[in-house]
Design an enzyme around this catalytic site. Structure first.
Site, PDB file in Angstrom:
ATOM      1  N   LYS A 181       0.854  -1.180   0.000  1.00  0.00           N
ATOM      2  CA  LYS A 181       0.000   0.000   0.000  1.00  0.00           C
ATOM      3  C   LYS A 181       0.897   1.239   0.000  1.00  0.00           C
ATOM      4  O   LYS A 181       1.459   1.620   1.028  1.00  0.00           O
ATOM      5  CB  LYS A 181      -0.927  -0.018   1.223  1.00  0.00           C
ATOM      6  CG  LYS A 181      -2.059   1.021   1.167  1.00  0.00           C
ATOM      7  CD  LYS A 181      -1.569   2.351   1.671  1.00  0.00           C
ATOM      8  CE  LYS A 181      -2.672   3.380   1.742  1.00  0.00           C
ATOM      9  NZ  LYS A 181      -2.125   4.757   1.892  1.00  0.00           N
ATOM     10  N   GLU A 256       9.337   1.513  11.226  1.00  0.00           N
ATOM     11  CA  GLU A 256      10.420   2.482  11.087  1.00  0.00           C
ATOM     12  C   GLU A 256       9.774   3.853  11.062  1.00  0.00           C
ATOM     13  O   GLU A 256       9.085   4.208  10.112  1.00  0.00           O
ATOM     14  CB  GLU A 256      11.227   2.211   9.816  1.00  0.00           C
ATOM     15  CG  GLU A 256      12.563   2.942   9.795  1.00  0.00           C
ATOM     16  CD  GLU A 256      12.500   4.271   9.092  1.00  0.00           C
ATOM     17  OE1 GLU A 256      12.428   5.307   9.797  1.00  0.00           O
ATOM     18  OE2 GLU A 256      12.522   4.288   7.859  1.00  0.00           O
ATOM     19  N   CYS A 289      13.779  10.876   7.021  1.00  0.00           N
ATOM     20  CA  CYS A 289      13.580  10.517   8.427  1.00  0.00           C
ATOM     21  C   CYS A 289      14.887  10.487   9.197  1.00  0.00           C
ATOM     22  O   CYS A 289      14.915  10.774  10.401  1.00  0.00           O
ATOM     23  CB  CYS A 289      12.860   9.172   8.541  1.00  0.00           C
ATOM     24  SG  CYS A 289      13.725   7.806   7.734  1.00  0.00           S
ATOM     25  N   GLU A 384       9.324  16.309  15.177  1.00  0.00           N
ATOM     26  CA  GLU A 384       9.810  16.158  13.806  1.00  0.00           C
ATOM     27  C   GLU A 384       9.072  17.102  12.869  1.00  0.00           C
ATOM     28  O   GLU A 384       7.851  17.079  12.771  1.00  0.00           O
ATOM     29  CB  GLU A 384       9.605  14.711  13.339  1.00  0.00           C
ATOM     30  CG  GLU A 384      10.201  14.430  11.977  1.00  0.00           C
ATOM     31  CD  GLU A 384      10.036  12.984  11.564  1.00  0.00           C
ATOM     32  OE1 GLU A 384      11.000  12.420  11.005  1.00  0.00           O
ATOM     33  OE2 GLU A 384       8.961  12.409  11.785  1.00  0.00           O
TER      34      GLU A 384
END
Length: 487
Positions: A181, A256, A289, A384
């Site tokens: 997906k 992750e 990331c 973040e």
């Protein structure tokens, strides 16, 4: 352009799902936009629980035959997929750049060749995957990696095909079947991957690709009782929802997640190297990331470092990612741009100072930004941003540097710049991170474990760690006697 096909720079992309070896259209669609100029690329089939169930059913039906396929044959097909990727590197590169805004030069030279390498590496690793037999009181022990079953792989928008195949390749090599997906903001190369895999001879149902929103199709996939593994790369809030959804079936997860990684610059570091490492964190418009978004600099060199950083960053060219001279492209979506600017403006109101940037430029382009005068407990340091925004803090000694570096809820990566190997050893031993780079950045080998600590993830993938996740490990213990004579 047909009803279910869009064309990107002359490349035809099917907008339907790929389920059980066939193209399947949904009743509804969602609009895919290019971040380069906001133009509409096309209408993409918008999956629901119905398509999720069909994809899992196809993966379940295909699993016994694929799991029973020899290692050598699975490896051959994975190499054939890699061949197909290499033949279409230019097409994949221009489609991905148009769809997610990352640099075309990077896709051509690094990202798409890495996609092919993902398949080749795990194909080759499969063939040498073994554990030496051992004895227990005269009994033999044999460890094997048994395919686990249908696997749901949910991938992000910042490096769509590379991060998708980082999961798809080991899952297929392990003998699992897959439902992929892709992120709804960058779905196009996943559709092309389905074509490439089919052309390479991957049996129908072994790889399925479904598109849509997480709340509409993602939940149906992650809660499905026939799914045996879930691997997700993305945000912490989404990971929590996936974990809750998977809990009912105790489906194993590999997550992750986000990062707020530090770059520690000590006074004994090569300052030019340290500045280059810091400026490199603007790669992919900050949508990485692993990026070291928190620059921590020893007080005695902070002024000189900041001056050199500003000079070096001023040389970056921001603009159309299809231009070979461009260093920084657009951010993925207007919603993401608004989120980035919200972080920056709140930080400025709270007392931060913008050394460079600090503002939206035009379209979906945000000026590379460095903020100083920020508190350790401030939002801009703790959360973040996922954009071209860095913060700079200073430290007096190693202890303070480590305290600041470890002072968030994340633990994905860290970078250390120092000229003292003993200091590097002391500091890296105390950093909370899944990956630590010393005097370098973004050097990654697929045989190394990859993942994060704390809120940056659960589990590790890469090399044998990937097979440990995608398989059910079995230990077979055999007695030395008890056999009948079959002579």
């Amino acid at each position: 352009m047909t009803e279910h096909t869009l064309t990107v720079a002359g490349v035809a992309v099917d907008t339907r799902h790929w389920i059980g070896g066939e193209r399947v259209a949904s009743t509804d669609t969602f609009t895919d936009l290019s971040p380069i100029d906001g133009s509409v690329l096309g209408a993409i089939s918008r999956g629901t629980a119905m398509e999720a169930a069909a994809a899992v059913a196809a993966a379940k039906a295909a699993f016994p035959a694929w799991a029973g396929t020899s290692r050598a044959e699975r490896a051959r097909i994975l190499h054939a997929i890699a061949d197909g990727v290499e033949k279409r590197i230019e097409e994949l590169s221009i489609v991905e750049t148009t769809d997610n805004g990352a640099l075309l030069r990077s896709h051509r030279r690094g990202v798409m060749p890495r996609v092919a390498h993902n398949f080749r590496f795990f194909a080759d690793w499969l063939l040498k995957l073994e554990h030496e037999d051992f004895e227990t009181r005269g009994h033999s022990n044999h460890v094997s990696w048994d395919p686990a079953g249908p696997s749901v792989l949910i991938t992000p928008w910042n490096a769509p095909l590379m991060l998708a195949t980082w999961k798809v390749a080991p899952a297929l090599a392990a003998g699992n079947t897959v439902v992929l997906k892709p992120a709804e903001w960058s779905p196009l190369t996943a559709s092309l991957l389905a074509d490439i895999a089919a052309e390479a001879g991957l049996p129908a149902g072994v790889l399925n690709v479904v598109q849509g929103y997480g709340s509409e199709i993602g939940d149906a996939l992650t809660s499905h009782p026939d799914v045996r593994r879930i691997s997700f790369t993305g945000s912490v809030p989404t990971a929590k929802r996936i974990a809750a959804s998977a809990a009912a079936n105790l489906t194993p997860l590999s997550l992750e997640l986000g990062g707020k990684s530090p770059l520690l610059v000590f006074a004994d570091a090569d300052l030019d190297l340290a500045v280059d490492l810091a400026v490199e964190q603007y790669d992919n418009a900050g949508q990485v990331c692993l990026a070291a978004t928190r620059i921590l600099v020893e007080e005695s060199i902070a002024d000189e470092f900041t001056r050199r950083f500003a000079d070096r960053a001023a040389q970056l060219k921001q603009g159309d990612p299809r231009d070979e001279a461009t260093d920084i492209g657009p951010n993925i979506h207007l919603r993401q741009l608004e989120k980035i600017d919200g972080f920056v403006q709140r930080a400025l109101v709270a007392g931060a100072r913008a050394v460079i940037g600090g503002h939206h430029k035009n379209g979906q382009y945000y000026a590379p930004t460095l903020l100083t005068d920020v508190a350790q407990d401030s939002e801009i340091v703790q959360e973040e941003v996922f954009g071209p925004v860095l913060t700079l803090q200073t430290f007096r000694d190693e202890d303070e540097a480590i305290r600041l570096a470890n002072g968030t809820r994340f633990g994905l990566a860290a970078t250390v710049a120092t000229g003292d190997p003993e200091r590097a050893e002391r500091v890296t031993a105390q950093l909370v991170a899944g990956t630590v780079w010393v005097n370098c950045f973004f050097v990654r080998d697929l045989q190394a474990p990859f993942g994060g600590s704390r809120h940056s993830g659960v589990g590790r993938e890469g090399g044998t760690w990937s097979f440990d996740f995608y398989c059910d490990l079995k230990n077979t213990v055999t007695a030395p006697k008890g056999w009948k004579d079959h002579g």
